[in-house]
Design a protein around this motif. Structure first.
Motif, PDB file in Angstrom:
ATOM      1  N   VAL A  78       0.849  -1.118  -0.019  1.00  0.00           N
ATOM      2  CA  VAL A  78       0.043  -0.045  -0.014  1.00  0.00           C
ATOM      3  C   VAL A  78       0.873   1.366   0.031  1.00  0.00           C
ATOM      4  O   VAL A  78       1.802   1.385   0.519  1.00  0.00           O
ATOM      5  N   THR A  79       0.561   2.189  -0.939  1.00  0.00           N
ATOM      6  CA  THR A  79       1.369   3.420  -1.074  1.00  0.00           C
ATOM      7  C   THR A  79       0.671   4.463  -0.325  1.00  0.00           C
ATOM      8  O   THR A  79      -0.599   4.774  -0.317  1.00  0.00           O
ATOM      9  N   HIS A  80       1.521   5.029   0.571  1.00  0.00           N
ATOM     10  CA  HIS A  80       1.305   6.227   1.513  1.00  0.00           C
ATOM     11  C   HIS A  80       1.776   7.580   0.998  1.00  0.00           C
ATOM     12  O   HIS A  80       3.137   7.575   1.109  1.00  0.00           O
ATOM     13  N   ASN A  81       1.421   8.574   0.293  1.00  0.00           N
ATOM     14  CA  ASN A  81       1.888   9.667  -0.212  1.00  0.00           C
ATOM     15  C   ASN A  81       2.122  10.742   0.879  1.00  0.00           C
ATOM     16  O   ASN A  81       1.211  11.039   1.714  1.00  0.00           O
ATOM     17  N   LEU A  82       3.597  11.343   1.020  1.00  0.00           N
ATOM     18  CA  LEU A  82       3.963  12.375   2.011  1.00  0.00           C
ATOM     19  C   LEU A  82       3.686  13.923   1.241  1.00  0.00           C
ATOM     20  O   LEU A  82       3.502  13.944   0.137  1.00  0.00           O
ATOM     21  N   SER A  83       3.617  14.645   2.078  1.00  0.00           N
ATOM     22  CA  SER A  83       3.403  16.156   1.846  1.00  0.00           C
ATOM     23  C   SER A  83       4.595  16.929   2.260  1.00  0.00           C
ATOM     24  O   SER A  83       4.948  16.537   3.228  1.00  0.00           O
ATOM     25  N   GLN A  84       4.956  17.873   1.368  1.00  0.00           N
ATOM     26  CA  GLN A  84       5.779  18.681   1.673  1.00  0.00           C
ATOM     27  C   GLN A  84       5.619  19.713   3.065  1.00  0.00           C
ATOM     28  O   GLN A  84       4.261  20.187   3.202  1.00  0.00           O
ATOM     29  N   VAL A  85       6.286  19.858   4.148  1.00  0.00           N
ATOM     30  CA  VAL A  85       6.108  20.736   5.227  1.00  0.00           C
ATOM     31  C   VAL A  85       7.181  21.569   5.267  1.00  0.00           C
ATOM     32  O   VAL A  85       8.174  21.711   5.395  1.00  0.00           O
ATOM     33  N   GLY A  86       6.718  23.167   5.142  1.00  0.00           N
ATOM     34  CA  GLY A  86       7.761  24.064   4.939  1.00  0.00           C
ATOM     35  C   GLY A  86       8.440  24.097   3.938  1.00  0.00           C
ATOM     36  O   GLY A  86       8.150  23.674   2.889  1.00  0.00           O
ATOM     37  N   LEU A  87       9.615  24.892   4.179  1.00  0.00           N
ATOM     38  CA  LEU A  87      10.569  25.361   2.636  1.00  0.00           C
ATOM     39  C   LEU A  87      11.686  24.570   2.767  1.00  0.00           C
ATOM     40  O   LEU A  87      12.770  25.068   2.235  1.00  0.00           O
ATOM     41  N   GLU A  88      11.947  23.771   3.758  1.00  0.00           N
ATOM     42  CA  GLU A  88      13.456  23.348   3.848  1.00  0.00           C
ATOM     43  C   GLU A  88      13.690  21.674   3.623  1.00  0.00           C
ATOM     44  O   GLU A  88      14.555  21.033   3.983  1.00  0.00           O
ATOM     45  N   GLY A  89      12.631  21.255   2.625  1.00  0.00           N
ATOM     46  CA  GLY A  89      13.016  20.083   2.097  1.00  0.00           C
ATOM     47  C   GLY A  89      12.549  18.630   2.981  1.00  0.00           C
ATOM     48  O   GLY A  89      12.854  17.786   2.925  1.00  0.00           O
ATOM     49  N   TYR A  90      11.436  19.147   4.080  1.00  0.00           N
ATOM     50  CA  TYR A  90      10.973  18.147   4.852  1.00  0.00           C
ATOM     51  C   TYR A  90       9.631  17.832   4.067  1.00  0.00           C
ATOM     52  O   TYR A  90       8.854  18.561   3.848  1.00  0.00           O
ATOM     53  N   TYR A  91       9.428  16.493   4.446  1.00  0.00           N
ATOM     54  CA  TYR A  91       8.156  15.728   4.052  1.00  0.00           C
ATOM     55  C   TYR A  91       7.575  14.836   5.041  1.00  0.00           C
ATOM     56  O   TYR A  91       8.194  14.386   5.999  1.00  0.00           O
ATOM     57  N   ALA A  92       6.243  14.893   5.385  1.00  0.00           N
ATOM     58  CA  ALA A  92       5.256  14.238   6.332  1.00  0.00           C
ATOM     59  C   ALA A  92       4.305  13.444   5.971  1.00  0.00           C
ATOM     60  O   ALA A  92       3.891  14.103   4.751  1.00  0.00           O
ATOM     61  N   TYR A  93       3.666  12.589   6.629  1.00  0.00           N
ATOM     62  CA  TYR A  93       2.326  12.027   6.171  1.00  0.00           C
ATOM     63  C   TYR A  93       1.319  12.644   7.129  1.00  0.00           C
ATOM     64  O   TYR A  93       1.514  12.540   8.369  1.00  0.00           O
ATOM     65  N   LEU A  94       0.345  13.270   6.197  1.00  0.00           N
ATOM     66  CA  LEU A  94      -0.578  13.918   7.027  1.00  0.00           C
ATOM     67  C   LEU A  94      -1.815  13.076   7.196  1.00  0.00           C
ATOM     68  O   LEU A  94      -2.832  13.537   7.952  1.00  0.00           O
ATOM     69  N   GLY A  95      -1.799  11.827   6.813  1.00  0.00           N
ATOM     70  CA  GLY A  95      -3.035  11.113   6.997  1.00  0.00           C
ATOM     71  C   GLY A  95      -3.364  10.345   8.182  1.00  0.00           C
ATOM     72  O   GLY A  95      -2.526  10.532   9.267  1.00  0.00           O
ATOM     73  N   ASP A  96      -4.370   9.392   8.164  1.00  0.00           N
ATOM     74  CA  ASP A  96      -4.608   8.577   9.353  1.00  0.00           C
ATOM     75  C   ASP A  96      -4.371   7.000   9.112  1.00  0.00           C
ATOM     76  O   ASP A  96      -5.010   6.390   9.971  1.00  0.00           O
ATOM     77  N   HIS A  97      -3.765   6.789   8.162  1.00  0.00           N
ATOM     78  CA  HIS A  97      -3.919   5.243   7.843  1.00  0.00           C
ATOM     79  C   HIS A  97      -2.438   4.728   7.796  1.00  0.00           C
ATOM     80  O   HIS A  97      -2.247   3.656   6.830  1.00  0.00           O
ATOM     81  N   LEU A  98      -1.557   5.211   8.379  1.00  0.00           N
ATOM     82  CA  LEU A  98      -0.231   4.592   8.512  1.00  0.00           C
ATOM     83  C   LEU A  98       0.165   4.528   9.933  1.00  0.00           C
ATOM     84  O   LEU A  98       0.344   5.557  10.537  1.00  0.00           O
ATOM     85  N   SER A  99       0.913   3.586  10.032  1.00  0.00           N
ATOM     86  CA  SER A  99       1.426   3.036  11.407  1.00  0.00           C
ATOM     87  C   SER A  99       2.480   2.428  11.238  1.00  0.00           C
ATOM     88  O   SER A  99       2.927   2.041  10.277  1.00  0.00           O
ATOM     89  N   ILE A 100       3.417   2.825  12.307  1.00  0.00           N
ATOM     90  CA  ILE A 100       5.037   2.432  12.292  1.00  0.00           C
ATOM     91  C   ILE A 100       5.156   1.423  13.409  1.00  0.00           C
ATOM     92  O   ILE A 100       5.103   1.358  14.621  1.00  0.00           O
ATOM     93  N   ASN A 101       5.232  -0.097  13.216  1.00  0.00           N
ATOM     94  CA  ASN A 101       5.592  -1.127  13.963  1.00  0.00           C
ATOM     95  C   ASN A 101       6.493  -1.866  14.070  1.00  0.00           C
ATOM     96  O   ASN A 101       7.160  -2.127  12.913  1.00  0.00           O
ATOM     97  N   ALA A 102       6.849  -2.457  14.963  1.00  0.00           N
ATOM     98  CA  ALA A 102       8.070  -3.431  14.871  1.00  0.00           C
ATOM     99  C   ALA A 102       7.968  -4.446  13.889  1.00  0.00           C
ATOM    100  O   ALA A 102       6.607  -5.238  13.729  1.00  0.00           O
ATOM    101  N   GLY A 103       8.831  -4.759  13.117  1.00  0.00           N
ATOM    102  CA  GLY A 103       8.807  -5.749  12.005  1.00  0.00           C
ATOM    103  C   GLY A 103       8.212  -5.366  10.648  1.00  0.00           C
ATOM    104  O   GLY A 103       8.271  -5.964   9.495  1.00  0.00           O
ATOM    105  N   ASP A 104       7.635  -4.129  10.739  1.00  0.00           N
ATOM    106  CA  ASP A 104       7.387  -3.577   9.368  1.00  0.00           C
ATOM    107  C   ASP A 104       8.380  -3.028   8.556  1.00  0.00           C
ATOM    108  O   ASP A 104       9.355  -2.838   8.829  1.00  0.00           O
TER     109      ASP A 104
END
Length: 274
Positions: A78-104
């Protein structure tokens, strides 16, 4: 952005080392994208930065941020698209369907300036048997005459039979106005207190007066470091005469994509009554 990392990766120095290798074409390398991307188990994805490599012939000391890139994380197909935040080249996931767990297992895909780069990382398990020797640490009162200095400390421990790298984060969890251990005219800070240690192969860390700045509730959190980051950290002091290329797990670019996992415990910092 979290800025939890225990040391500055100095990506420009790493890239310069890569560019300086005899086997590398300088004209190609100076155009490569550089990735600094870190995932933390149980936390939002907001620590991904894309920049351009700095050429050896350039007088620039700060990497140029890459804005407007297409950045995505793929987990379980499953692909989760990230959005740019600010102007310093940073990107973040702003949705609600992505979790980070051990073994992922995550794949990072970046497209920018006609380039496409990929990287893969696996979220490590959390540190094992994290424990704290107590829940309260007493510090001297510096506001009422000559303080009675103490050698009191708390020790955070964890299992580490293979001497793998971990680091420790200590931060105040009080959201109100901080009460400083030292008088305000001696020490002033803006924002919440935070201390991040250098990576260590040990299985303990002592928390004492020198590690603290404010009274009140705190958290100590032990992070297990993933292999990609450990390799880069251990390579950071490579002799300039050694032309071995620093490790990178970025395909088609430079940098590092890695993941961390942690366990945290609470403690309180109070004034000694002695």
């Amino acid at each position: 952005m979290k800025y939890y990392l225990p040391f500055t990766l100095c990506m420009s120095a790493v890239i310069a080392s890569l560019i300086g290798c005899d086997s590398v074409d300088n004209n190609v390398e100076e155009e490569l994208l550089v990735v600094e991307a870190f995932l933390y188990a149980g936390e939002p994805v907001d620590d991904i930065r894309i920049t351009q490599a700095i050429a050896l012939t350039s007088e620039d000391t700060v990497a140029t941020a890459v804005n407007g890139a297409s950045v995505s994380l793929i987990k379980g197909g499953v692909t989760h698209n990230l959005s740019q935040v600010g102007l310093e080249g940073y990107y973040a996931y702003l949705g609600d369907h992505l979790s980070i767990n051990a073994g992922d297992v995550f794949e990072l895909v970046v497209s920018a300036d006609g380039q496409s780069i990929q990287a893969t990382t696996e979220v490590p398990p959390p540190p094992v048997n994290v424990a704290l020797s107590g829940q309260v640490i007493k510090v001297p009162n510096f506001t009422g005459g000559r303080p009675q200095l103490t050698d009191e400390f708390l020790t955070v421990t964890w299992d580490n039979p293979d001497e793998s790298l971990h680091y420790v984060l200590i931060e105040s969890t009080d959201t109100g106005e901080p009460t400083y251990i030292l008088p305000d005219f001696v020490r002033e800070r803006v924002g919440r207190f935070r201390l991040v240690t250098r990576p260590t192969e040990a299985n303990y860390f002592d928390i004492n007066l020198l590690n603290l700045e404010v009274l009140g509730p705190h958290e100590v959190r032990v992070y297990r470091i993933n292999k990609e980051y450990a390799d880069l950290y251990e390579n950071r002091q490579q002799d300039s005469r050694d032309l071995n290329e620093p490790p990178t797990n970025i395909r088609g670019g430079l940098g590092v994509f890695s993941a961390f996992n942690s366990r945290g415990l609470d403690f309180e910092v109070v004034l000694s009554q002695e």
